[in-house]
Structures are given as C-alpha cells and as structure tokens.
Scaffold this motif. Sequence first.
Motif, mmCIF file in Angstrom:
data_model
loop_
_atom_site.group_PDB
_atom_site.id
_atom_site.type_symbol
_atom_site.label_atom_id
_atom_site.label_comp_id
_atom_site.label_asym_id
_atom_site.label_seq_id
_atom_site.Cartn_x
_atom_site.Cartn_y
_atom_site.Cartn_z
ATOM 1 N N GLU A 92 19.337 67.715 3.012
ATOM 2 C CA GLU A 92 18.256 67.219 3.855
ATOM 3 C C GLU A 92 17.566 68.336 4.625
ATOM 4 O O GLU A 92 16.459 68.160 5.146
ATOM 5 C CB GLU A 92 18.755 66.137 4.819
ATOM 6 N N MET A 93 18.205 69.518 4.716
ATOM 7 C CA MET A 93 17.596 70.650 5.410
ATOM 8 C C MET A 93 16.833 71.565 4.469
ATOM 9 O O MET A 93 16.280 72.571 4.899
ATOM 10 C CB MET A 93 18.671 71.447 6.161
ATOM 11 N N SER A 94 16.797 71.232 3.194
ATOM 12 C CA SER A 94 15.976 71.993 2.253
ATOM 13 C C SER A 94 14.522 71.599 2.495
ATOM 14 O O SER A 94 14.153 70.445 2.282
ATOM 15 C CB SER A 94 16.391 71.679 0.812
ATOM 16 N N PRO A 95 13.680 72.527 2.923
ATOM 17 C CA PRO A 95 12.361 72.146 3.423
ATOM 18 C C PRO A 95 11.309 71.961 2.333
ATOM 19 O O PRO A 95 11.432 72.476 1.222
ATOM 20 C CB PRO A 95 11.991 73.331 4.324
ATOM 21 N N THR A 96 10.279 71.231 2.701
ATOM 22 C CA THR A 96 9.089 71.076 1.875
ATOM 23 C C THR A 96 7.939 71.787 2.572
ATOM 24 O O THR A 96 7.611 71.473 3.718
ATOM 25 C CB THR A 96 8.730 69.588 1.700
ATOM 26 N N LEU A 97 7.357 72.760 1.897
ATOM 27 C CA LEU A 97 6.211 73.477 2.461
ATOM 28 C C LEU A 97 4.954 72.642 2.243
ATOM 29 O O LEU A 97 4.596 72.327 1.112
ATOM 30 C CB LEU A 97 6.062 74.844 1.791
ATOM 31 N N ARG A 156 -4.820 74.181 -7.927
ATOM 32 C CA ARG A 156 -4.524 73.334 -9.078
ATOM 33 C C ARG A 156 -3.584 74.068 -10.029
ATOM 34 O O ARG A 156 -3.751 75.255 -10.295
ATOM 35 C CB ARG A 156 -5.810 72.961 -9.801
ATOM 36 N N GLY A 157 -2.567 73.366 -10.502
ATOM 37 C CA GLY A 157 -1.631 73.972 -11.427
ATOM 38 C C GLY A 157 -0.489 74.715 -10.765
ATOM 39 O O GLY A 157 0.329 75.329 -11.452
ATOM 40 N N ALA A 158 -0.400 74.665 -9.433
ATOM 41 C CA ALA A 158 0.688 75.343 -8.736
ATOM 42 C C ALA A 158 2.014 74.656 -9.051
ATOM 43 O O ALA A 158 2.053 73.452 -9.332
ATOM 44 C CB ALA A 158 0.445 75.325 -7.230
ATOM 45 N N PRO A 159 3.131 75.398 -9.043
ATOM 46 C CA PRO A 159 4.446 74.767 -9.241
ATOM 47 C C PRO A 159 4.659 73.648 -8.222
ATOM 48 O O PRO A 159 4.090 73.674 -7.123
ATOM 49 C CB PRO A 159 5.422 75.929 -9.014
ATOM 50 N N SER A 160 5.473 72.675 -8.570
ATOM 51 C CA SER A 160 5.621 71.480 -7.736
ATOM 52 C C SER A 160 6.014 71.804 -6.299
ATOM 53 O O SER A 160 5.524 71.177 -5.358
ATOM 54 C CB SER A 160 6.660 70.536 -8.351
#
Length: 212
Positions: A67-72, A79-83
């Motif tokens: 749960e502490m793994s963040p989402t930037l 467009r086309g950037a990694p998920s």
Amino acid sequence: MDLQQARMLRDVLSDTAWWDRTRAFGRALRTSTRTPGGLLLIGPPAAEPWHLTAHLDDEARFAGLPEMSPTLVRWDPPRGAPSQLAVGLERLSTAKRGESVLVVAETAPEALLERVHDVRRGGATIFALDTGHTELAGIAHEVLSVDTGVVPAGNAARTDPLVEHPAAGPAISFEGAQHLLSLAAAEAEPGMPKGLRSRLARLLDAISGPDA
C-alpha cells in the motif's frame, strides 16, 4: 544520494527533532493509506516528484508494504508512456477515504493548490512535504516543512543533503528530506513482523469496507 547515504543521513539525525517529525509524518502516511495503489504523489507541473516516487517504491517493496508503493500523478503524461508513468490528473478525482495524496512542493502554484483542495473534499487524506513558504499548510491534514531558508545559497547548498549552518545548526536540503521520508514511510512498527500491518489493513477493508 544513494540508499547507503540516505541511511547515513538518517543515523546522523536520529537524535534530532527533525527525524522525530519525519518518523511521525511517515507513520501517519502508513496509517492513512490502506490499499495498494492508494498513495498518490503529485508536485508542481515543472517539478514532478520522480525521485521520491522511485525511492518510496523501493522501500515499500523491501518492507513488504504494497500500500506504500506510490502512484505518480502527472500533469500531462505523454501518449504511449509506460503505465506507471501514464497516470494523469483524472486519478485525483477518484481519490477517496482510505487513500492518501502526498504533495511534494518547494513552491505551490495556484493550479496545484486548487487540485489539492478538490481532492480533500473527496475524502482522501492530504499530506504535504514543502518548505514552509507555501499555502499547503492551510489545505493539508499533515505537513512536513523543510526550512530551506537557513541553507546558504549556491549550487553546493542545493545538492548537499546536510548543510552545517553556524546559526541554526544542521539544515536539511529538500532533496535530503525526500530521501529521509522514503525511509521513514516504510519503517517497521515496533514488534510488528514484516508485512503484517499490510495484511491487517486489507482484512479491515474486507470487514468494514475502505470508506468506513
């Protein structure tokens, strides 16, 4: 700064009030973030918190705290950037109770303040790492301020994580503070086995729901 240097900096500051505040801030961040993917990081458009995101992700994996793994959260992902690099501002509109938004900002432009204010109304807990010279303190639930005003001007001061200042003692750079926060946020609770807090949080969500 690499991991070894960050841990050395933590050891240097271990008996100071600054590390105590950082640990308390990190503990609050862990407590408020109850589900994997629920920790959102955002900064000003020109200074997205790439490095803190990467270091928090490493520390979360090592500590067994998914749960502490963040989402930037990015202002304008290409467009086309990694998920993991393609999460845009629309993610903020779905932030809810049980999730946290960590704002990392030496300066906070009006556009950022407006976004954070909207997220708070949605029920997410707002954390801010700033310099003490922004308006985030009036919006965030928890604030950790790095008083960079006592750090002498110059390139060396901006890159040195710990600067000795004759009047004020040790002063932490904004970069150094981010490294310390990544360590504090994934610090194990005393007496709690690795990963247990994460499993307890998921069990609580299964029983009461994430919005309870």
